[in-house]
Motif scaffolding. Structure first.
Motif, PDB file in Angstrom:
ATOM      1  N   THR A 114      10.549  17.280 -23.198  1.00 53.09           N
ATOM      2  CA  THR A 114      10.407  16.151 -22.283  1.00 53.09           C
ATOM      3  C   THR A 114      10.631  14.857 -23.049  1.00 53.09           C
ATOM      4  OG1 THR A 114       8.856  17.392 -20.888  1.00 53.09           O
ATOM      5  CG2 THR A 114       8.879  14.990 -20.643  1.00 53.09           C
ATOM      6  N   MET A 115      11.732  14.164 -22.735  1.00 56.15           N
ATOM      7  CA  MET A 115      12.117  12.969 -23.488  1.00 56.15           C
ATOM      8  C   MET A 115      13.063  12.112 -22.646  1.00 56.15           C
ATOM      9  SD  MET A 115      14.683  15.044 -26.008  1.00 56.15           S
ATOM     10  CE  MET A 115      13.501  16.399 -26.000  1.00 56.15           C
ATOM     11  N   PHE A 116      13.205  10.846 -23.022  1.00 58.99           N
ATOM     12  CA  PHE A 116      14.148   9.939 -22.367  1.00 58.99           C
ATOM     13  C   PHE A 116      14.831   9.074 -23.418  1.00 58.99           C
ATOM     14  CE2 PHE A 116      11.003  10.718 -19.023  1.00 58.99           C
ATOM     15  CZ  PHE A 116      11.827  11.082 -17.962  1.00 58.99           C
ATOM     16  N   THR A 117      16.130   8.836 -23.228  1.00 61.82           N
ATOM     17  CA  THR A 117      16.886   7.913 -24.073  1.00 61.82           C
ATOM     18  C   THR A 117      17.429   6.797 -23.205  1.00 61.82           C
ATOM     19  OG1 THR A 117      17.533   9.645 -25.641  1.00 61.82           O
ATOM     20  CG2 THR A 117      18.854   7.634 -25.609  1.00 61.82           C
ATOM     21  N   PHE A 118      17.057   5.547 -23.541  1.00 54.21           N
ATOM     22  CA  PHE A 118      17.536   4.376 -22.814  1.00 54.21           C
ATOM     23  C   PHE A 118      18.582   3.664 -23.666  1.00 54.21           C
ATOM     24  CE2 PHE A 118      13.307   5.210 -21.132  1.00 54.21           C
ATOM     25  CZ  PHE A 118      13.529   5.150 -19.757  1.00 54.21           C
ATOM     26  N   ASN A 119      19.810   3.653 -23.184  1.00 53.71           N
ATOM     27  CA  ASN A 119      20.920   3.058 -23.930  1.00 53.71           C
ATOM     28  C   ASN A 119      21.147   1.606 -23.521  1.00 53.71           C
ATOM     29  OD1 ASN A 119      21.647   5.606 -25.226  1.00 53.71           O
ATOM     30  ND2 ASN A 119      22.376   6.233 -23.202  1.00 53.71           N
ATOM     31  N   LYS A 120      21.780   0.840 -24.437  1.00 54.18           N
ATOM     32  CA  LYS A 120      22.020  -0.582 -24.187  1.00 54.18           C
ATOM     33  C   LYS A 120      23.090  -0.825 -23.128  1.00 54.18           C
ATOM     34  CE  LYS A 120      20.409  -2.235 -28.675  1.00 54.18           C
ATOM     35  NZ  LYS A 120      20.725  -3.030 -29.888  1.00 54.18           N
ATOM     36  N   ASN A 121      23.870   0.203 -22.793  1.00 53.58           N
ATOM     37  CA  ASN A 121      24.881   0.052 -21.737  1.00 53.58           C
ATOM     38  C   ASN A 121      24.314   0.398 -20.352  1.00 53.58           C
ATOM     39  OD1 ASN A 121      24.642   2.812 -21.841  1.00 53.58           O
ATOM     40  ND2 ASN A 121      26.809   3.226 -22.229  1.00 53.58           N
ATOM     41  N   GLY A 130      12.571  20.525 -20.117  1.00 57.15           N
ATOM     42  CA  GLY A 130      13.811  21.161 -20.545  1.00 57.15           C
ATOM     43  C   GLY A 130      14.977  21.005 -19.595  1.00 57.15           C
ATOM     44  N   LYS A 131      14.755  20.476 -18.406  1.00 52.53           N
ATOM     45  CA  LYS A 131      15.825  20.285 -17.423  1.00 52.53           C
ATOM     46  C   LYS A 131      16.410  18.884 -17.587  1.00 52.53           C
ATOM     47  CE  LYS A 131      14.647  24.264 -15.686  1.00 52.53           C
ATOM     48  NZ  LYS A 131      13.383  24.508 -16.426  1.00 52.53           N
ATOM     49  N   SER A 132      17.724  18.787 -17.691  1.00 54.76           N
ATOM     50  CA  SER A 132      18.388  17.528 -17.997  1.00 54.76           C
ATOM     51  C   SER A 132      18.414  16.583 -16.795  1.00 54.76           C
ATOM     52  CB  SER A 132      19.824  17.785 -18.453  1.00 54.76           C
ATOM     53  OG  SER A 132      19.835  18.514 -19.657  1.00 54.76           O
ATOM     54  N   VAL A 133      18.227  15.296 -17.104  1.00 48.42           N
ATOM     55  CA  VAL A 133      18.389  14.232 -16.110  1.00 48.42           C
ATOM     56  C   VAL A 133      19.206  13.122 -16.755  1.00 48.42           C
ATOM     57  CG1 VAL A 133      16.269  14.697 -14.831  1.00 48.42           C
ATOM     58  CG2 VAL A 133      16.212  13.162 -16.803  1.00 48.42           C
TER      59      VAL A 133
END
Length: 212
Positions: A114-121, A130-133
């Motif tokens: 369970t994780m999130f990546t916030f990109n500058k774009n 485990g399920k992708s979003v």
């Protein structure tokens, strides 16, 4: 110890001056909640939350949001603007977090899945159980609100700085949408219990405390 005492005094002041618990009960029930407050303050795992309530909560900037965040523990906060009310609310929040921890564990949420990546774009990606979003995001710093848009849903997520990272919080119905849609957990009785929890408290938001 001095800081803990300050938090305890503030919590006692809230309950004694109002005579009301967050559930709207009074009298002996207030004494029971007060015991819970003091117990939460004495728990080292909850001290950071109590102190952040008493001292105020900083609003994250957009630069604080960027990066990859990993699930650590359940996250809970109340929406009250009154500082003393927040102090009481955050102590009660620690009790809700204990219940959420059991529910989250039962459905398998953990740091590795369970994780999130916030990109500058303004794109984001992540996993829930485990399920992708993935999708796009925007941030309203004044209201501490991140708007996540995917093909399946649009959800407001409220960001709050913590002593160890960041809380990403939602209204209970929105949290259930994320868990049920992204993690395909529809009908899980433990998830429905999350919604029931929120009915006992005004202005509660729930989600994830996360670390980089």
């Amino acid at each position: 110890m001095k800081k803990i005492s300050v938090a305890a005094v503030a919590a006692v002041f809230v309950l004694s001056s109002c005579g009301i618990t967050t559930n709207g009960t009074s009298g002996n029930d207030a004494a029971n909640v007060l015991n819970g407050v003091l117990g939460s303050i004495s728990n080292p795992n909850n001290i950071g939350n109590v102190l952040s309530s008493v001292l105020g909560i900083d609003k994250p900037s957009v630069n604080d949001i960027y990066g990859t965040w990993y699930y650590a523990t359940p996250g809970v906060a109340f929406t009250s603007e009154n500082t003393l009310a927040k102090a009481g609310g955050e102590v009660v929040a620690s009790q809700i977090k204990d219940k959420l921890a059991g529910y989250y564990s039962s459905v398998g949420l953990k740091k590795s899945n369970t994780m999130f990546t916030f990109n500058k774009n303004n794109t984001f990606s992540g996993k829930v159980d485990g399920k992708s979003v993935s999708g796009t995001w925007t941030y309203d710093a004044n209201n501490q609100k991140i708007t996540l848009k995917t093909l399946l849903f649009t959800i407001p997520v409220y960001a709050k700085k913590t002593s160890n990272g960041m809380s990403f919080l939602m209204e209970s119905k929105k949290l259930l949408t994320v868990l049920q849609t992204a993690a395909a957990l529809t009908g899980n009785s433990n998830l429905q219990a999350i919604g029931e929890l929120s009915k006992n408290y005004d202005g509660v938001r729930m989600g994830f405390d996360m670390k980089k």
